[in-house]
Design a protein around this motif. Structure first.
Motif, PDB file in Angstrom:
ATOM      1  N   THR A 100     -50.141 -30.460 -42.081  1.00  0.00           N
ATOM      2  CA  THR A 100     -48.993 -29.290 -42.135  1.00  0.00           C
ATOM      3  C   THR A 100     -48.299 -28.509 -41.263  1.00  0.00           C
ATOM      4  O   THR A 100     -46.382 -27.929 -41.551  1.00  0.00           O
ATOM      5  CB  THR A 100     -49.792 -28.410 -43.199  1.00  0.00           C
ATOM      6  OG1 THR A 100     -50.102 -28.181 -42.796  1.00  0.00           O
ATOM      7  CG2 THR A 100     -49.771 -29.185 -44.615  1.00  0.00           C
ATOM      8  N   GLN A 101     -48.733 -28.541 -39.847  1.00  0.00           N
ATOM      9  CA  GLN A 101     -47.706 -27.607 -38.887  1.00  0.00           C
ATOM     10  C   GLN A 101     -47.298 -28.255 -37.665  1.00  0.00           C
ATOM     11  O   GLN A 101     -46.630 -27.711 -37.122  1.00  0.00           O
ATOM     12  CB  GLN A 101     -49.298 -27.162 -39.082  1.00  0.00           C
ATOM     13  CG  GLN A 101     -48.803 -25.692 -38.003  1.00  0.00           C
ATOM     14  CD  GLN A 101     -49.677 -24.521 -37.378  1.00  0.00           C
ATOM     15  OE1 GLN A 101     -50.901 -24.129 -38.664  1.00  0.00           O
ATOM     16  NE2 GLN A 101     -49.590 -23.816 -36.487  1.00  0.00           N
TER      17      GLN A 101
ATOM     18  N   THR B  15     -53.974 -28.782 -40.294  1.00  0.00           N
ATOM     19  CA  THR B  15     -52.540 -28.324 -39.825  1.00  0.00           C
ATOM     20  C   THR B  15     -53.015 -28.989 -39.169  1.00  0.00           C
ATOM     21  O   THR B  15     -51.156 -29.456 -38.206  1.00  0.00           O
ATOM     22  CB  THR B  15     -53.233 -26.855 -39.666  1.00  0.00           C
ATOM     23  OG1 THR B  15     -54.080 -27.400 -38.523  1.00  0.00           O
ATOM     24  CG2 THR B  15     -53.313 -25.883 -40.860  1.00  0.00           C
TER      25      THR B  15
ATOM     26  N   GLU C 270     -54.035 -29.411 -35.738  1.00  0.00           N
ATOM     27  CA  GLU C 270     -54.487 -29.626 -34.213  1.00  0.00           C
ATOM     28  C   GLU C 270     -55.915 -30.038 -33.656  1.00  0.00           C
ATOM     29  O   GLU C 270     -55.870 -30.882 -32.667  1.00  0.00           O
ATOM     30  CB  GLU C 270     -54.681 -28.147 -33.662  1.00  0.00           C
ATOM     31  CG  GLU C 270     -53.849 -27.257 -34.354  1.00  0.00           C
ATOM     32  CD  GLU C 270     -53.714 -26.796 -35.681  1.00  0.00           C
ATOM     33  OE1 GLU C 270     -54.525 -27.023 -36.854  1.00  0.00           O
ATOM     34  OE2 GLU C 270     -53.319 -25.486 -35.565  1.00  0.00           O
TER      35      GLU C 270
ATOM     36  N   SER D 118     -46.600 -24.216 -31.701  1.00  0.00           N
ATOM     37  CA  SER D 118     -46.701 -24.511 -32.777  1.00  0.00           C
ATOM     38  C   SER D 118     -46.472 -22.829 -33.717  1.00  0.00           C
ATOM     39  O   SER D 118     -45.467 -23.018 -34.138  1.00  0.00           O
ATOM     40  CB  SER D 118     -47.910 -24.651 -33.078  1.00  0.00           C
ATOM     41  OG  SER D 118     -48.091 -24.832 -34.833  1.00  0.00           O
ATOM     42  N   ASP D 119     -47.179 -21.913 -32.733  1.00  0.00           N
ATOM     43  CA  ASP D 119     -46.419 -20.363 -33.059  1.00  0.00           C
ATOM     44  C   ASP D 119     -45.481 -19.894 -32.842  1.00  0.00           C
ATOM     45  O   ASP D 119     -44.404 -19.434 -33.534  1.00  0.00           O
ATOM     46  CB  ASP D 119     -47.223 -19.583 -32.497  1.00  0.00           C
ATOM     47  CG  ASP D 119     -49.300 -19.549 -33.412  1.00  0.00           C
ATOM     48  OD1 ASP D 119     -49.650 -20.005 -34.713  1.00  0.00           O
ATOM     49  OD2 ASP D 119     -50.301 -19.066 -32.687  1.00  0.00           O
TER      50      ASP D 119
ATOM     51  N   GLN E 196     -42.702 -21.463 -35.343  1.00  0.00           N
ATOM     52  CA  GLN E 196     -42.658 -21.676 -36.508  1.00  0.00           C
ATOM     53  C   GLN E 196     -42.110 -20.305 -36.236  1.00  0.00           C
ATOM     54  O   GLN E 196     -40.895 -20.105 -37.189  1.00  0.00           O
ATOM     55  CB  GLN E 196     -43.561 -21.300 -36.490  1.00  0.00           C
ATOM     56  CG  GLN E 196     -43.363 -21.095 -38.267  1.00  0.00           C
ATOM     57  CD  GLN E 196     -43.095 -21.820 -39.083  1.00  0.00           C
ATOM     58  OE1 GLN E 196     -43.654 -23.075 -39.308  1.00  0.00           O
ATOM     59  NE2 GLN E 196     -42.056 -21.293 -40.143  1.00  0.00           N
TER      60      GLN E 196
END
Length: 347
Positions: A122-123, A152, A154, A187-188, A191
């Protein structure tokens, strides 16, 4: 950049040499029943299953990956592996749900990543794994990622590291931990960039086109990281020393501007990238010639992906692509001037 030209010339020479050798030698290649090539260094591809999978989930995962137990060397990624490679985690096997199939590829081929269950990862996108894998010291490998439950994504890196060590190749835990921090951070940041861009842009994109635009922003950030590493390596090669915080900040900001992200990225996220850059140059191997050669490969992937996406987005894509090309031309010249200035100071 002179440093990169040397690398590309060396790579070309090696490739030509390999081609000459190949014409004079008969190479035997074995394949599995589904056509997977068996690498002579590893033998069969290595399948690393998440320890949290039930028997039925494991079977389903193997079906998704198109493998049988006879076609692969099978390993299990545990919570203890997560702690070993990443230096953190609860050690709980139940959270290890994503799985990977890893195969060695020809020297100089670079890293490819395919997510076979994109709805369940999902991420993290396939391209977002590539920079951290290079940071961790992974070279010339094909990686397939799958999960039959939503995750996610990772922890998939842990499976790749275990596959390499299962085949006798050592993983530097310092580089692996930095790679995981890079994956989590970017990733952060990506987003945050997507959220900022979507709130700022007044467009009439459809839902599908918006998803493509979001993927484009990720590709821009992926390429930003490549350029940061390349410039750090180039400056270190020229000056025989690490860049200062001021130089690093300039490199990061130029790479962000090159890739048309300045208007969407916060200062807090810029600071995170500066912090990562500082760790790149103080962690052995991250900026060495082999890693930079691998970055050149994945950079082509990022650019190709961005071109494909922008071609599908009509005028919105043309605007995005045109701005990036203009920025890269202008800021490449500007950065060359800055580098020459710093170089002259040290001479």
């Amino acid at each position: 950049m002179k440093f990169h030209k040397y690398i590309l010339l060396a790579s070309l020479t090696m490739s030509l040499g390999a081609g000459i050798i190949a014409t004079n030698q008969k190479v035997e290649a074995s394949t599995t029943n589904n056509g997977t090539v068996i690498d002579e260094r590893w033998g069969k591809p290595t399948f690393v299953a998440g320890a949290g999978l039930s028997n039925s989930q494991l079977t389903e995962t193997m079906n998704v990956l198109g493998i049988t137990s006879s076609e692969v060397n099978q390993q299990t990624a545990t919570g203890a592996d997560l702690i070993k490679y990443l230096g953190s985690g609860s050690g709980d096997d139940s959270v290890m749900l994503s799985s990977v199939v890893v195969n060695r590829t020809d020297s100089g081929s670079g890293i490819t990543v395919d997510i076979l269950t994109p709805a369940n990862i999902t991420q993290i996108s396939a391209d977002q794994y590539k920079n951290p894998l290079v940071t961790a010291g992974i070279t010339d490998a094909s990686v397939k990622v799958a999960s039959v439950v939503k995750v996610t994504g990772e922890s998939a890196l842990t499976g790749v590291y275990k596959a390499f060590e299962a085949n006798g190749e050592t993983i530097d835990t310092n580089r692996a931990q930095l790679a995981q921090d890079e994956l989590d951070t970017t990733s952060d940041v990506s987003q945050n960039i997507i959220d900022s861009a979507n709130s700022s842009n007044d467009s009439t994109l459809s839902s599908s086109e918006q998803d493509q635009a979001d993927e484009a922003y990720k590709s821009q950030l992926n390429q930003t990281l490549v350029e940061i590493k390349q410039e750090l390596a180039d400056l270190k090669e020229q000056n025989r020393s690490n860049a200062s915080t001021t130089q690093i900040t300039t490199i990061v900001n130029n790479a962000i501007q090159n890739n048309n992200l300045t208007q969407y990225i916060s200062q807090a996220d810029i600071d995170k990238l500066v912090s990562l850059a500082e760790r790149y140059q103080t962690t052995d191997g991250v900026l060495d010639a082999e890693s930079i050669a691998q970055l050149d490969k994945i950079s082509s992937d990022f650019k190709d992906n961005l071109n494909k996406i922008t071609d599908k987005l009509g005028s919105f894509g043309d605007q995005l692509k045109g701005t990036i090309e203009d920025n890269q031309g202008f800021f490449t010249n500007l950065w060359n001037t800055i580098k020459n200035f710093f170089t002259n100071l040290t001479n």
